[in-house]
Scaffold this motif. Structure first.
Motif, PDB file in Angstrom:
ATOM      1  N   GLY A 431       0.833  -1.056  -0.069  1.00  0.00           N
ATOM      2  CA  GLY A 431      -0.036  -0.052  -0.140  1.00  0.00           C
ATOM      3  C   GLY A 431       0.735   1.169  -0.113  1.00  0.00           C
ATOM      4  N   SER A 432       2.188   1.241   0.031  1.00  0.00           N
ATOM      5  CA  SER A 432       3.041   2.408   0.183  1.00  0.00           C
ATOM      6  C   SER A 432       4.519   2.032  -0.362  1.00  0.00           C
ATOM      7  N   VAL A 433       5.092   3.101  -0.734  1.00  0.00           N
ATOM      8  CA  VAL A 433       6.545   2.766  -1.001  1.00  0.00           C
ATOM      9  C   VAL A 433       7.200   2.051   0.157  1.00  0.00           C
ATOM     10  N   ASP A 434       7.156   2.281   1.140  1.00  0.00           N
ATOM     11  CA  ASP A 434       7.790   1.887   2.382  1.00  0.00           C
ATOM     12  C   ASP A 434       7.497   0.364   2.463  1.00  0.00           C
ATOM     13  N   GLU A 435       6.296  -0.071   2.475  1.00  0.00           N
ATOM     14  CA  GLU A 435       5.953  -1.346   2.260  1.00  0.00           C
ATOM     15  C   GLU A 435       6.451  -2.166   1.285  1.00  0.00           C
TER      16      GLU A 435
END
Length: 833
Positions: A431-435
């Motif tokens: 759901g995100s860049v970090d994930e």
């Protein structure tokens, strides 16, 4: 006479009718395997209704009640359109091509058996996470459900090719999908080829300083000079002038020739560098062209949300694409994840090799390759502590392996606990860049640059296992090294946290064209061999030339045909030739040379298919490199099939004495570089006039630079090539962002055979305006209108829209396949009650 004429008419008419009947019957049988996309089927393996909604481009949008049902639908859709391609990929990974193609693929099967990719994939099934295991099983069930429909409904064996070859289709299994990702890794690998060639050139050259000319490092801080290969491996001098006659290129080999080991482009813009205020991402992965393309467009509606983009038939993942939360692209990282080891055999027991702890036995296993219409081939597979042992006929290893030794390969993909599939599936659901960066830790091979964006941030992370080499490694991974020396062996893998990572860069733009991404001292380096030093220069200029970017400016960059290489080499090579010749009459070689130079002098480096200058330039640089290296390298010069821009530049700038290449060793006089440039231009013009005529102004680059999408099996079959192959005039070249890698070998060295089979651009300010395209069509059936319906759009640089809106998908549907679960005993009992 009249009687004879009447009978001739009757015979001719009868033969024509018979031929028509045969063609109609043949067409009917072949067309039976073209699926009906508007159908309702009852299948075993789904828990609820599954919808496969296809749009006008035949892109399936797959909806189901559970993720497993959706992956079942993806397997079903893949099998409908690409069943032959999937079974061919599986057979390649298994080393079982010869069962249907005979002796011509025996060498390919032998290599795959020795690498043992399929068994390693089967072992890796057990280490996938629960979600991936379920997805793999559901996907396999979907593939098998379509095969059951083919068998039950006599649907033309599933693909036209099965009428010519064995129609037997083994059930699909999770291991098959894992094997295909390893097979892709083999196609993208480049370092074994580079190590072996570096060793061969080292042995061939009398001056070690010249090795760094012909095989230079990418610009940037480098390392000290390496030892010669002969000093590393005892006995290497014995093969100094050895040549290896391996016969013709093995059929259907997944090994990429040098220069074709993977390439791609990807770039991203942060919101403050985008006109619309949202992140932008463009990606076009490059692979060898085939018909159909390796890519297949699809959308899956998972419980975590919709995902759409490029899939590879045989695997239940969207490899490149977007969801409603993130978009991601891949480029080959060129991380050095392979090493060649020279292993010393025990002279008293050839089943043992020397190790740091003395002689030890190799692991051995027997494998039998079944060959159609020939005797079986029995192989003894051998593994040392460093990796599988390969005969000298593979990767030209025999040219660098001294007597009493064998060569083994260390490679990160040769792992029985490969979790790359689990990482790829988790990336789809992120759901995100970090994930996305976090879940990609499990990705092992092939190493890639992951460019990922969400609504607010852009990032690039090198994913894949990177070997930990010791500080005192003898060749730093650039040359084959003795496998019995501890310093040359891998010491596990580097921590994922040390893989290069770029998150939210200050300038708001990041990207990769297979160029050098980081410069760290050995052993924390990533590679000494990179896929690009040229395209990145043009990309940098296009990105920095605008304060803000749009979807359209990213399109322009993807389709840009200006060659930085041509712009930089031509003034250097022709410095003493421009407008310096004496007047020459029409029809003489001197006048032809002047006309060519006049054309090139006013050319801006655009590799446009309609222009003559790209062909003159390409032929000139090719002839120049041949003149420079042939006398020094002899037959080994044939390995350098493409112009090496850094080599040409070093020679004409005389970097470190590199101008020595201009002198012909066999001649008494000393030739100069301007003289070589003039002679090479004459060579090129002779070749051009013999091939295309003397009308230089009427030449078209596109006539030489045709994109060739060839059917891997039937493409060279007389009479069938015109039906199954797709050929198109194209712009671009080896070093343009619109990359069209040329074949490099005669008689058609400039055919476009390797490039962007997929292009995607995602705008997160307006995700529904995202677009993509593939190079052929969705169907692998030559009689389907979807076999090549996207190819002309691709050639013209056009795209089709990418939607995750279910209502839009259904509104534009041209066919809906509904898969219903088979009624169980419990269902029937409930109905009766």
């Amino acid at each position: 006479m009249l009687f004879l004429f009447r009978w001739l008419v009757r015979v001719f008419t009868g033969l024509a009718v018979l031929a028509a009947v045969v063609l109609l019957v043949g067409y009917w049988f072949l067309s039976r395997s073209a699926p009906d996309y508007d159908d309702t089927l009852t299948v075993d393996g789904v828990t609820g209704p599954v919808e496969i909604v296809r749009n006008t481009a035949n892109v399936p949008h797959i909806f189901g009640e559970t993720d497993e049902d959706v992956f079942f639908g993806l397997g079903f859709a893949h099998a409908q359109d690409r069943l032959w391609q999937m079974t061919l990929l599986r057979r390649t990974a298994q080393g079982r091509l010869s069962e249907i193609f005979g002796s011509r693929t025996a060498r390919t099967d032998e290599l795959l058996r020795r690498l043992d990719l399929y068994n390693l994939a089967a072992d890796s099934v057990e280490v996938q996470d629960a979600d991936t295991t379920a997805a793999l099983r559901a996907y396999a069930d979907g593939v098998n459900a379509w095969v059951s429909e083919v068998n039950a409904g006599a649907l033309g064996r599933g693909a036209p090719e099965f009428w010519l070859f064995s129609p037997e289709i083994a059930p699909w299994t999770p291991a098959d999908s894992l094997a295909i990702i390893k097979l892709l890794g083999l196609q993208l690998s480049a370092h074994v080829t580079e190590e072996v060639l570096r060793a061969r050139v080292s042995l061939a050259l009398d001056d070690d300083a010249r090795l760094e000319d012909i095989m230079p490092e990418a610009p940037g801080n480098g390392i000290a000079a390496l030892p010669s290969y002969a000093s590393l491996v005892p006995g290497a001098e014995a093969v100094r002038h050895a040549s290896l006659d391996t016969g013709p290129e093995p059929a259907l080999s997944p090994l990429a020739p040098r220069g074709f080991g993977g390439a791609s482009n990807a770039w991203a813009a942060a919101p403050d560098r985008a006109a619309t205020g949202g992140t932008l991402l463009a990606n076009d992965p490059h692979l060898g062209f085939t018909a159909p393309a390796i890519w297949y467009l699809a959308r899956v509606e998972l419980e975590s949300g919709g995902v759409i983009g490029g899939t590879v038939p045989g695997m239940p993942i969207v490899l490149v694409g977007r969801s409603d939360r993130i978009g991601w692209g891949l480029t080959s990282s060129y991380a050095d994840d392979q090493d060649v080891h020279i292993e010393r055999l025990n002279p008293e027991n050839s089943s043992e090799v020397l190790t740091p702890d003395g002689f030890k036995p190799m692991r051995t296993r027997t494998s039998i390759v079944r060959i159609k219409d020939a005797a079986d081939l029995t192989l003894t597979l051998r593994w040392t502590e460093n990796g599988p042992v390969l005969p000298g006929r593979h990767w030209d290893l025999g040219t660098i392996t001294p007597p009493g030794h064998v060569a083994s390969i260390a490679w990160t993909a040769l792992s029985p606990v490969d979790t790359s599939m689990s990482a790829a599936l988790a990336l789809m659901k992120s759901g995100s860049v970090d994930e996305a960066i976090e879940v990609s830790e499990g990705f092992m091979a092939p190493s890639q640059n992951l460019t990922v964006v969400d609504g607010e941030t852009i990032a690039m992370k090198v994913i894949g296992a990177l070997p930990r080499r010791r500080d005192d490694h003898q060749s730093k991974g650039r040359l084959p090294t003795p496998g019995w020396i501890e310093a040359n062996r891998w010491d596990g893998m580097l921590p994922y946290a040390t893989n290069p990572e770029f998150v939210a860069p200050e300038g708001g733009i990041l990207g990769n064209t297979n160029n050098k991404v980081i410069d760290r001292p050995f052993p924390m380096h990533m590679s000494y061999h990179w896929g690009d030093t040229q395209r990145v220069q043009r990309w940098r200029r296009l990105m920095q030339g605008r304060e803000v970017h749009t979807r359209e400016s990213f399109m322009e960059a993807q389709l840009d045909t200006v060659s930085y290489t041509a712009r930089s080499l031509l003034p250097l090579v022709g410095a003493e030739l421009w407008f310096s010749g004496e007047a020459a009459p029409e029809g003489t070689p001197e006048r032809l040379r002047q006309r060519a130079l006049e054309l090139l002098a006013s050319w801006n480096g655009e590799m446009n298919e309609h222009l003559p200058e790209p062909l003159i330039y390409a032929a000139w640089m090719r002839a120049l490199q041949d003149r420079l290296i042939n006398d020094d390298l002899g037959p080994l010069a044939d390995e350098f099939t493409h112009v090496e821009p850094l080599f040409i530049e070093r020679v004409f700038r005389d970097v470190g004495g590199a101008a020595a290449w201009c002198d012909v060793q066999q001649s008494a006089r000393e030739e100069t570089c301007p003289e070589m440039a003039r002679l090479a231009l004459d060579d090129a013009l002779v070749w051009i006039t013999e091939r295309y005529g003397q009308g230089l102004e009427s030449l078209r680059w596109g006539n030489a630079h045709e994109a060739v999408h060839e059917h891997p099996v039937l493409g060279t079959t007389p009479g069938l090539g015109w039906l199954v192959n797709i050929r198109q005039s194209t712009s671009g070249g080896d070093n343009t962002l619109l990359r069209g890698r040329t074949k490099g070998t005669m008689p058609d060295p400039f055919l476009n055979v390797h490039g962007a089979g997929y292009r995607g651009i995602y705008d997160f300010a307006d995700p529904e305006s995202s677009v993509f395209i593939i190079s052929t069509g969705q169907s692998g059936h030559p009689l389907s209108r979807h076999y090549d319906d996207l190819s002309e759009l691709w050639r013209r640089g056009e795209y089709i829209p990418m939607t995750l809106d279910p209502d839009l998908a259904r509104a534009g549907a041209t066919g809906v396949t509904v898969l219903l679960p088979e009624e169980t005993e419990e269902d029937r009992a409930a109905e009766i009650e």
